[in-house]
Design a protein around this motif. Structure first.
Motif, PDB file in Angstrom:
ATOM      1  N   LEU A  21       0.829  -1.207   0.000  1.00 32.95           N
ATOM      2  CA  LEU A  21       0.000   0.000   0.000  1.00 32.95           C
ATOM      3  C   LEU A  21       0.858   1.250   0.000  1.00 32.95           C
ATOM      4  O   LEU A  21       1.880   1.305   0.687  1.00 32.95           O
ATOM      5  CB  LEU A  21      -0.903   0.002   1.246  1.00 32.95           C
ATOM      6  CG  LEU A  21      -2.234  -0.723   1.084  1.00 32.95           C
ATOM      7  CD1 LEU A  21      -3.135   0.041   0.123  1.00 32.95           C
ATOM      8  CD2 LEU A  21      -2.075  -2.165   0.614  1.00 32.95           C
ATOM      9  N   GLU A  69      11.070   1.615   5.150  1.00 31.54           N
ATOM     10  CA  GLU A  69       9.649   1.810   5.477  1.00 31.54           C
ATOM     11  C   GLU A  69       9.206   0.569   6.257  1.00 31.54           C
ATOM     12  O   GLU A  69       9.173  -0.521   5.697  1.00 31.54           O
ATOM     13  CB  GLU A  69       8.793   1.937   4.202  1.00 31.54           C
ATOM     14  CG  GLU A  69       9.162   3.096   3.296  1.00 31.54           C
ATOM     15  CD  GLU A  69       8.175   3.288   2.129  1.00 31.54           C
ATOM     16  OE1 GLU A  69       7.217   2.500   2.002  1.00 31.54           O
ATOM     17  OE2 GLU A  69       8.387   4.243   1.352  1.00 31.54           O
ATOM     18  N   GLU A  71       6.466  -1.842   7.948  1.00 30.34           N
ATOM     19  CA  GLU A  71       5.045  -2.064   7.666  1.00 30.34           C
ATOM     20  C   GLU A  71       4.540  -3.350   8.335  1.00 30.34           C
ATOM     21  O   GLU A  71       5.269  -4.342   8.443  1.00 30.34           O
ATOM     22  CB  GLU A  71       4.814  -2.162   6.145  1.00 30.34           C
ATOM     23  CG  GLU A  71       5.508  -0.999   5.417  1.00 30.34           C
ATOM     24  CD  GLU A  71       4.958  -0.675   4.048  1.00 30.34           C
ATOM     25  OE1 GLU A  71       4.042  -1.364   3.574  1.00 30.34           O
ATOM     26  OE2 GLU A  71       5.472   0.310   3.460  1.00 30.34           O
ATOM     27  N   ASP A 100       9.415  -2.286   3.552  1.00 29.98           N
ATOM     28  CA  ASP A 100       9.222  -1.957   2.128  1.00 29.98           C
ATOM     29  C   ASP A 100      10.378  -1.043   1.712  1.00 29.98           C
ATOM     30  O   ASP A 100      10.246   0.178   1.657  1.00 29.98           O
ATOM     31  CB  ASP A 100       7.853  -1.279   1.952  1.00 29.98           C
ATOM     32  CG  ASP A 100       7.646  -0.767   0.541  1.00 29.98           C
ATOM     33  OD1 ASP A 100       8.332  -1.248  -0.379  1.00 29.98           O
ATOM     34  OD2 ASP A 100       6.784   0.127   0.368  1.00 29.98           O
ATOM     35  N   LYS A 121      10.961  -0.249  -6.193  1.00 28.20           N
ATOM     36  CA  LYS A 121      10.464  -1.119  -5.122  1.00 28.20           C
ATOM     37  C   LYS A 121      10.921  -2.561  -5.265  1.00 28.20           C
ATOM     38  O   LYS A 121      10.629  -3.375  -4.389  1.00 28.20           O
ATOM     39  CB  LYS A 121       8.923  -1.089  -5.130  1.00 28.20           C
ATOM     40  CG  LYS A 121       8.308   0.273  -4.813  1.00 28.20           C
ATOM     41  CD  LYS A 121       8.420   0.602  -3.334  1.00 28.20           C
ATOM     42  CE  LYS A 121       7.569   1.815  -2.971  1.00 28.20           C
ATOM     43  NZ  LYS A 121       7.642   2.081  -1.505  1.00 28.20           N
TER      44      LYS A 121
END
Ligand code: MG
Length: 225
Positions: A21, A69, A71, A100, A121
Motif C-alpha cells: 500500500l 519503510e 510495515e 518496504d 520497489k
C-alpha cells in the motif's frame, strides 16, 4: 523462500505476490508531499525481493538514496476473490513485519516521468521480513505500536490505528481487482519518518505483539569481488 517461526513450528513464506500500500498513513503521505488517497493505492513487489533474519539488505549501485519503510504485513490463508470487508478477516492466516525498502531517487524520477515504481520497489533484498509469523487468533491488529531504529536512533514510530484504510477494507478492495492466494502478502503501508540507509547501518524494526527484527545494510560494491 523465507522460513519464519510460526506457532510450534515454521511457516514458509512463498508468496505469489506481495501487494504493498502507498500512502496508507496520513503523516507519511504529508512527508511525501502527497494527499491521502480517496481509495487505497497499491503496487506489487516481486517475491524475489524477500529476505529473512540474518540476510543483509543490499543497497543497489543504481540508486543513491534507499529508504526504510516499516510495515505490518498480512499473510493470506485462504483464496480470496471479491471478499466483502465484513468477511475479510476469515481469509487471513497471520501477520509479520515487512520492510518496504525503496530506492527513493528512482521512485521520484519514475513519479515525475509518469512511469511505474517497479524498479524503485523491486530490487533483490527490498522486502526483509521477520522475526516470526503470528497467528491471527493471537493478535488484534487495530492499535499496535510500530517503529524502526537505525543504529539505535529512532526514525519511525506510529500506531496501526493510524492506517487510513484498515486491513478488511484493503482485502475487500485488492480482492476486487486480483485474487489473493494463500501465502500472498499485503504490506499495509508505513508511518511517517522514512529516511535513508547507508552501508554499515543496522536496522531494527518492531511491531507490538509480533516482536523485533534486525537487518544489516551493505552496499552492493562491498560484496562484489
Ligand atoms: Mg511502503
Amino acid at each position: 523462500m523465507v522460513r519464519l517461526p510460526y506457532m510450534d513450528g515454521f511457516y514458509e513464506l512463498r508468496p505469489g505476490k506481495i501487494v504493498a500500500l502507498a500512502k496508507n498513513y496520513a503523516e507519511h503521505a504529508r512527508e511525501m508531499e502527497s494527499d491521502v488517497p480517496e481509495k487505497p493505492v497499491f503496487f506489487l513487489k516481486p517475491p524475489s525481493a524477500l529476505i529473512g533474519p540474518g540476510e543483509p539488505i543490499i543497497l543497489p549501485r543504481m540508486s543513491k538514496r534507499v529508504d526504510h519503510e516499516v510495515e505490518l504485513a498480512v499473510i493470506i490463508g485462504r483464496r480470496a476473490k471479491r471478499v466483502p470487508k465484513e468477511k475479510a478477516m476469515d481469509y487471513v492466516l497471520g501477520y509479520t513485519i515487512l520492510l518496504d525498502i525503496t530506492a527513493r531517487d528512482l521512485q521520484v524520477e519514475a513519479r515525475e516521468k509518469g512511469l511505474p515504481w517497479t524498479i524503485a520497489k523491486g530490487f533483490d533484498t527490498f522486502a526483509p521480513v521477520g522475526p516470526r509469523v503470528v497467528d491471527k487468533r493471537e493478535l488484534k491488529i487495530d492499535d499496535l505500536e510500530i517503529g524502526l531504529k537505525v543504529n539505535g536512533e529512532l526514525r519511525q514510530l506510529g500506531r496501526t490505528s493510524e492506517m487510513v484504510f484498515k486491513v478488511p477494507e484493503l482485502i475487500e478492495y485488492i480482492s476486487s481487482v486480483m485474487t489473493l492466494e494463500p501465502g500472498d502478502i499485503i504490506a499495509t503501508g508505513t508511518p511517517a519518518g522514512v529516511g535513508p540507509l547507508r552501508h554499515g547501518d543496522k536496522v531494527e524494526a518492531w511491531i507490538e505483539g509480533i516482536g523485533r527484527v534486525e537487518f544489516d545494510v551493505l552496499g552492493e560494491d562491498s560484496i562484489l569481488c
